[in-house]
Design an enzyme around this catalytic site. Sequence first.
Site, PDB file in Angstrom:
ATOM      1  N   LEU A 164      38.238  34.114  49.735  1.00  0.00           N
ATOM      2  CA  LEU A 164      38.159  32.714  50.153  1.00  0.00           C
ATOM      3  C   LEU A 164      36.821  32.496  50.854  1.00  0.00           C
ATOM      4  CD1 LEU A 164      41.643  31.774  51.639  1.00  0.00           C
ATOM      5  CD2 LEU A 164      40.498  30.748  49.670  1.00  0.00           C
ATOM      6  N   HIS A 190      38.229  29.074  37.462  1.00  0.00           N
ATOM      7  CA  HIS A 190      39.583  29.610  37.609  1.00  0.00           C
ATOM      8  C   HIS A 190      40.285  29.603  36.249  1.00  0.00           C
ATOM      9  CE1 HIS A 190      43.295  30.652  39.597  1.00  0.00           C
ATOM     10  NE2 HIS A 190      43.888  29.715  38.882  1.00  0.00           N
TER      11      HIS A 190
HETATM   12  C1  GRF Z   1      37.606  35.136  35.261  1.00  0.00           C
HETATM   13  O1  GRF Z   1      38.811  35.080  34.569  1.00  0.00           O
HETATM   14  C2  GRF Z   1      37.498  33.976  36.215  1.00  0.00           C
HETATM   15  O2  GRF Z   1      38.123  32.826  35.751  1.00  0.00           O
HETATM   16  C3  GRF Z   1      38.214  34.487  37.425  1.00  0.00           C
HETATM   17  O3  GRF Z   1      37.858  35.842  37.493  1.00  0.00           O
HETATM   18  C4  GRF Z   1      37.516  36.320  36.199  1.00  0.00           C
HETATM   19  C5  GRF Z   1      36.143  36.889  36.286  1.00  0.00           C
HETATM   20  O4  GRF Z   1      35.752  37.528  35.108  1.00  0.00           O
HETATM   21  N1  GRF Z   1      37.842  33.717  38.600  1.00  0.00           N
HETATM   22  P1  GRF Z   1      34.274  38.034  34.925  1.00  0.00           P
HETATM   23  O5  GRF Z   1      33.968  38.977  36.094  1.00  0.00           O
HETATM   24  O6  GRF Z   1      33.357  36.836  34.950  1.00  0.00           O
HETATM   25  O7  GRF Z   1      34.262  38.725  33.627  1.00  0.00           O
END
Ligand code: GRF
Length: 210
Positions: free
Chosen positions: A100, A117
Amino acid sequence: MMKIMESGKLNLAVLASGRGSNFDALCRAIEQKDLEAEIKILISDKKDAASLVKARRRGIDAFYIPPRNYRNRDEYEAVIVEKLRERGVNIVALAGYMRLVGKVFLDAYKNRILNIHPALLPSFPGLHAQKQAVEYGVRYSGCTVHIVDEGMDTGPIVMQSVVPVYQDDTEESLAERILAEEHKIYWRSLQYFAEGRVYLDGRKVYIAEK
Ligand code: GRF
């Protein structure tokens, strides 16, 4: 209605805790001149994050900053903010950053910290969003780019993309389908900021016509 930033090339910072596929997608968009930005720095709170290696390979300054070296979140974030300011960073992309964000960081980069997200917010915030979607039995899920506020995945929504959820989906198969969309909407959202087209009215984001 408030304009978040004027148009101009972005000086971007990326914060990532993990594998860094979204970081890679942003790098590709910059290379292909779809995104007018330069990534000035990558910061990770995890020592073994693949994203650190990926950034260094591209010649981007990459730092592992261990949160437990600091007495509290304010002190930890003050160090991050200092590093960003030294490099003239004007916008921040959280890309799989598993913490956070607190007041020090939010105040320093007001409405200029974005997150991605893997669900259609406000559904399924927090951890394991894809697993939550599969277990709930929704027919559609997707991903959301939003401005970060003090809550967990609660800030104003910039962009979303929808994918179907199939009956035989697993957490992994759904995550893969969503990830492909993440890699398309994160740079697009950032490019709206580079074009000076993003306005905020309460919690609603407006993208001005070109
Ligand atoms: C992704 O699914 C993103 O949405 C979430 O964490 C994951 C990160 O993946 N917040 P990466 O490290 O960018 O491959």
